[in-house]
Design a protein around this motif. Sequence first.
Motif, mmCIF file in Angstrom:
data_model
loop_
_atom_site.group_PDB
_atom_site.id
_atom_site.type_symbol
_atom_site.label_atom_id
_atom_site.label_comp_id
_atom_site.label_asym_id
_atom_site.label_seq_id
_atom_site.Cartn_x
_atom_site.Cartn_y
_atom_site.Cartn_z
ATOM 1 N N SER A 182 -76.469 93.022 81.744
ATOM 2 C CA SER A 182 -77.772 92.540 81.561
ATOM 3 C C SER A 182 -78.627 92.623 82.722
ATOM 4 O O SER A 182 -79.998 93.089 82.690
ATOM 5 N N THR A 220 -79.713 89.638 76.849
ATOM 6 C CA THR A 220 -78.567 90.532 76.755
ATOM 7 C C THR A 220 -79.189 92.065 76.683
ATOM 8 O O THR A 220 -80.394 92.132 76.880
ATOM 9 N N LYS A 221 -78.590 93.009 76.481
ATOM 10 C CA LYS A 221 -79.254 94.616 76.046
ATOM 11 C C LYS A 221 -80.081 94.519 75.490
ATOM 12 O O LYS A 221 -81.222 95.389 75.431
ATOM 13 N N SER A 222 -79.869 93.791 74.241
ATOM 14 C CA SER A 222 -80.787 94.060 73.042
ATOM 15 C C SER A 222 -81.520 92.927 72.596
ATOM 16 O O SER A 222 -82.527 92.799 71.624
ATOM 17 N N LYS A 223 -81.232 91.647 73.212
ATOM 18 C CA LYS A 223 -81.663 90.420 72.677
ATOM 19 C C LYS A 223 -82.509 89.704 74.051
ATOM 20 O O LYS A 223 -81.972 89.770 74.868
ATOM 21 N N ASP A 257 -80.031 95.901 82.872
ATOM 22 C CA ASP A 257 -80.697 96.452 81.753
ATOM 23 C C ASP A 257 -82.228 96.004 81.749
ATOM 24 O O ASP A 257 -82.978 96.624 81.260
ATOM 25 N N SER A 315 -86.051 90.518 69.499
ATOM 26 C CA SER A 315 -85.337 92.022 69.341
ATOM 27 C C SER A 315 -86.096 92.544 70.638
ATOM 28 O O SER A 315 -87.351 92.952 70.263
ATOM 29 N N LYS A 316 -85.554 93.044 71.615
ATOM 30 C CA LYS A 316 -86.234 93.778 72.673
ATOM 31 C C LYS A 316 -86.674 95.378 71.925
ATOM 32 O O LYS A 316 -87.797 95.639 72.377
ATOM 33 N N GLN A 317 -85.956 95.604 71.112
ATOM 34 C CA GLN A 317 -85.998 97.055 70.443
ATOM 35 C C GLN A 317 -87.373 96.974 69.767
ATOM 36 O O GLN A 317 -88.434 97.780 69.816
ATOM 37 N N GLU A 325 -77.045 87.711 65.007
ATOM 38 C CA GLU A 325 -78.169 87.987 66.242
ATOM 39 C C GLU A 325 -77.109 87.653 67.595
ATOM 40 O O GLU A 325 -77.968 87.920 68.572
#
Length: 456
Positions: free
Chosen positions: A448, A92-95, A451, A55-57, A8
Motif C-alpha cells: 500500500s 489498501t491498493k483498492s480501498k 501504491d 473505492s479508489k477505482q 469490502e
Amino acid sequence: MVNSGAEEFPAAENRRGSLFGKYEVGKLVGCGAFAKVYHGRDTRTNQSVAIKVVSKQRLHKSGLDDNIKREIAIMHRLRHPFIVRLIEVLATKSKIFFVMEFAKGGELFAKVSKGRFCEDLSRRYFQQLISAVGYCHSRGVFHRDLKPENLLLDEKLDLKISDFGLSALTDQIRPDGLLHTLCGTPAYVAPEVLAKKGYDGAKIDVWSCGIILFVLNAGYLPFNDHNLMVMYRKIYKGEFRIPKWTSPELRQLLTRLLDTNPQSRITIEEIIHDPWFRQGYDDKMSKFHLEDSDMKLPANEIDGEMGARRMNAFDIISGSPGFNLSGLFGDARKYDRVERFVSAWTAERVVEKLEEIVAAENLTVAKKEEWGMKIEGQKGNFAMVVEINQLTDELVVIEVRKRQRAGASGRDIWLHTVRPFLMEIVDKPEETVAGLLTDQNQEEGASSLRDVNTTS
C-alpha cells in the motif's frame, strides 16, 4: 461483532478478521454513490467507530481523486465538539478507509421527519450548528452541503456535522473573491449558486443553516415543488411562508437568514448577537480558537518510564507517508502541516529544547505534557502541537501539527527555527521505519505504501 461487509475488507483483514488488526467491522449503516459506512469497534479501546469505505477505482474513474484528498485534509484539521472527528485514514491498493467518530443517535433528519421541533429544541440545535459552521469558516472551510441528512447526533443527542465531500477551502477562491463550483442539494442551495455568477462560501452556508432552522421549526421545507425548475424559481425569488406558530423573534431571524441578497444576508457574527439566538447561549461556543482537544490523549497510552507514547507496528504503518492518508494535504498545506521526525533524543530532551525556542521567539506554551506540548503565538494566529511517541527503546517519533491563519505576521517560526532544529536531530527515519515494517512482515502495508500516490 459480525462482519456484514466482508467483501469490502478482504485485503485489509488479518488472521483475526479485523481491519489491520485495529478495528472489528460490523453492520452496514449507510451507503452512497462512492462509499459505504460500517459500524466498527476499536479493538484496543472497545470504543465504537464509523468506518467509511471508498473505492479508489470508482474515484479515479469519476475524476474525484482531488476531492477525496481535500476531504481528508479538511477533516484532519477540524476538531470541534459538534463536528464528526476523523480518527485516522488507512488504505489498501483498492480501498480507502476513513475511521471516524461514531454518532450513535443517527441522523437529525430521522428525528425531524417524525414531526417539527419546539422552538427551544430548534434553538438548541441551531446554536450548535452555528458554533460548528463558524468554526469551519474560521479555518477557511466551507461545507457547501449542509442539510439535516448530514447532521448526526451522538449518544447525548448533541449535533455532529458530517460529510465534507463537497467542501471547499479558501485556496479555491478565484481572483474575483468567489467560488464557482455548482454543488449542494437542490432544496438547500442558495439563490446566488443558481445564478452561476460565483458565490461566497460562508454566505451560502448561512443560507443552508436558515433552511435547516426553518425545517426544524416548521417540519417541512420552505422551498419545495415536484418540478425542480419551479422550486428553483421560488428559491431565486425568495418565495416562502413562515408558519403561524412561529414567534416574532424567530420570524425575523428566518427572514434575515433566507435573504436572497447575499450582501445583506445575516452573518455568523450577527446571528450570534440575535436576541432569539442568544437565549440560553454559552459564549464559549462562539470562540473559534484552536482547541486543547488537539492534544488529548488517553492516559492508558502513556509509557510511564519513557514519558512518551509507545507505538506498535500498525501505528508505524499508518504513520508512514502514503499509507496514512491524513497527510494528503495538497494545496491545503499553507493552512495545515503535519510532519514526522524519528530521533534518538528522549521526549524530555526534545520538550526542553522546544521550551528554549518558545522563550527565544516570544511564544507561549499553552499546554505541556511529558509526551509533548502545545505552542501558540503571533496574536493567536500561530499554533503548533508536538507529540512524541516511543518507537523503540532508543528512538522516538516526533509528530508536529502546525496551523497558521491568514493574516499572521512576523517571522516564519516553523520554517526558520523549529523545523531546522528537528531536522538536526533526525536519526535515519526512512531506513528505521522500513526495517521495522520488514521485521513485522507487513506485506499488505508495504504494497500500500508503494501504491498510494501521496504529496506529503
